[in-house]
Design an enzyme around this catalytic site. Structure first.
Site, PDB file in Angstrom:
ATOM      1  N   LEU A 222       0.431  -2.149   9.427  1.00 17.30           N
ATOM      2  CA  LEU A 222      -0.086  -0.998   8.700  1.00 17.30           C
ATOM      3  C   LEU A 222      -1.366  -1.315   7.930  1.00 17.30           C
ATOM      4  CD1 LEU A 222       2.914  -0.264   9.343  1.00 17.30           C
ATOM      5  CD2 LEU A 222       2.949   1.005   7.202  1.00 17.30           C
TER       6      LEU A 222
ATOM      7  N   TYR B 195     -14.802   3.593  11.335  1.00 20.43           N
ATOM      8  CA  TYR B 195     -13.343   3.485  11.208  1.00 20.43           C
ATOM      9  C   TYR B 195     -12.654   3.955  12.490  1.00 20.43           C
ATOM     10  CZ  TYR B 195      -8.599   4.311   9.483  1.00 20.43           C
ATOM     11  OH  TYR B 195      -7.229   4.314   9.313  1.00 20.43           O
TER      12      TYR B 195
ATOM     13  N   GLY C 264      -3.477  -2.636  -2.416  1.00 20.97           N
ATOM     14  CA  GLY C 264      -2.057  -2.499  -2.679  1.00 20.97           C
ATOM     15  C   GLY C 264      -1.768  -2.524  -4.165  1.00 20.97           C
TER      16      GLY C 264
ATOM     17  N   GLY D 146       0.806  -1.202   0.000  1.00 20.67           N
ATOM     18  CA  GLY D 146       0.000   0.000   0.000  1.00 20.67           C
ATOM     19  C   GLY D 146       0.843   1.256   0.000  1.00 20.67           C
ATOM     20  N   PHE D 147       0.170   2.360   0.125  1.00 18.64           N
ATOM     21  CA  PHE D 147       0.818   3.671   0.085  1.00 18.64           C
ATOM     22  C   PHE D 147       1.875   3.817   1.180  1.00 18.64           C
ATOM     23  CE2 PHE D 147       0.046   8.233   1.628  1.00 18.64           C
ATOM     24  CZ  PHE D 147       1.070   8.753   0.858  1.00 18.64           C
TER      25      PHE D 147
ATOM     26  N   LYS E 211     -10.399   1.623  15.119  1.00 23.45           N
ATOM     27  CA  LYS E 211      -9.006   1.899  15.459  1.00 23.45           C
ATOM     28  C   LYS E 211      -8.829   2.201  16.944  1.00 23.45           C
ATOM     29  CE  LYS E 211      -6.194   1.779  12.708  1.00 23.45           C
ATOM     30  NZ  LYS E 211      -5.417   0.600  12.215  1.00 23.45           N
TER      31      LYS E 211
ATOM     32  N   ASP F 165       0.536  -8.521   1.981  1.00 21.83           N
ATOM     33  CA  ASP F 165      -0.560  -7.673   1.498  1.00 21.83           C
ATOM     34  C   ASP F 165      -1.529  -8.561   0.735  1.00 21.83           C
ATOM     35  OD1 ASP F 165      -2.102  -5.576  -0.011  1.00 21.83           O
ATOM     36  OD2 ASP F 165      -0.564  -4.263   0.857  1.00 21.83           O
TER      37      ASP F 165
END
Length: 335
Positions: free
Chosen positions: A78, A149, A38, A12-13, A153, A33
């Site tokens: 991540l 979200y 991704g 991913g980023f 988290k 991933d």
């Protein structure tokens, strides 16, 4: 002896930039991933390192994750699912819980250092700005899906701190503020700057949610990756929550005008303001200001963002223009 690092969401980023940085520092990296968001092109540089290995696996599949990881010294978690305003809130909740629990289990079994990227979204509607790590989390009602979200988290953060204390492992929670830069997703998943840059380069109307006066703090991805790696290597932030971000504040409307100016476009900026109730056909709430208190990161990790917004945006615009030209969407828009 070379340390071995498991990085979830590695294609991913953020994950790919962290992967590159860890490899450059001499670590062996096990990249995982499921490729749902991704991009294999993000790992082209990483593939040149003999200490790199990639596994296509879902973090929610514990057996697959454990087999891929093997023996590791550090776990950088991540991988996450977000933006329930558009998609399935249930998936956001379940992926983030199961993925984090599985990654934690790997860390516990290996007595490994554990770092998770959480989000500035957990501060919610806290009116006290800048947001400090010991500040309150003020989330909206469960009837507003956009908070799924943040709730997921926040649960992850509690889970990390609880399991780390129980198992005696070293763990750190990082709250990430507005990362942007090369390799960012070009949809809203990547953030407003990604959508604005594409619209401006294509000479299209820019969609701005709400009145555009809500403010954000944007952090260039190389700075964010540097902060994550600093946390991976530090012994000073055990069972701590740390903000990773730039504390420069800008309104979304000013961001659009800044990108337009930096893109070298002539003429007036064309904007359409999208009411929140039209975003996804459901209730929605926004955060008016989002700015980090960066003192703890400086004190514990020696980290401070270094790339000014204008410099980072110029690099991001240049990269995004290349992507649009490569897939033909920019050329087609300008013909």
């Amino acid at each position: 002896m070379t340390k071995r690092v498991l990085i979830t969401g590695a294609a991913g980023f953020l994950g790919s930039h962290v992967t590159d940085r860890m490899l450059a520092k001499g670590y062996d990296v096990v990249a995982v991933d499921d490729m749902s968001h991704g991009n294999s092109a993000n790992l082209e540089a990483a593939k040149q390192y003999p200490g790199f290995e990639f596994h296509s696996a879902d973090v929610c599949d514990y057996a697959a994750l454990r087999q891929a990881a093997g023996k590791v010294d550090i776990v950088l978690h991540l991988a996450a699912y977000k933006i329930p305003r558009y998609e399935n809130p249930k998936k956001t909740l379940m992926v983030n819980f199961h993925g984090t629990h599985n990654a934690l289990q790997i860390a516990v079994e290996n007595n490994a250092r554990f770092v998770i990227t959480s989000t500035s979204d957990v501060y919610g509607k806290n009116p006290t700005v800048p947001f400090s790590e010991d500040g309150d989390s003020v989330l909206g009602p469960a009837t507003v899906a956009r908070w799924a979200y943040a709730a997921s988290k926040m649960f992850d953060e509690h889970l990390v701190l609880a399991m780390a204390e129980e198992a005696g492992i070293n763990a750190t929670v990082l709250r990430i503020f507005g990362s942007y830069g090369p390799r960012q997703n070009l949809s809203w998943w990547g953030g407003p700057q990604a959508v604005f840059i594409s619209a401006i380069l294509r000479e299209e109307v820019i969609p701005i949610h709400g009145d555009g006066l809500q403010t954000r703090s944007f952090t260039f991805v190389q700075d964010t990756a540097r902060g994550i790696v600093a946390a991976a290597e530090s012994q000073n932030a055990n069972r701590e929550i740390v903000n990773i971000g730039d504390n420069t504040e800008i309104s979304i409307l000013d961001l659009a005008h800044t990108i337009h100016r930096l893109s070298g476009k002539e003429g007036s900026l064309r904007i359409t303001f999208v009411p929140y109730h039209e975003i996804a056909g459901r209730k929605y709430e926004d955060v008016r200001r989002r700015v980090p208190d960066i003192r703890k990161a400086e004190r514990l990790l020696g980290f401070r963002a270094e790339v000014p917004l204008g410099v980072g945006l110029m690099k991001t615009i240049a990269w995004q223009k290349e992507q649009l030209e490569a897939n033909g969407s920019l050329k087609a828009a300008l013909v």
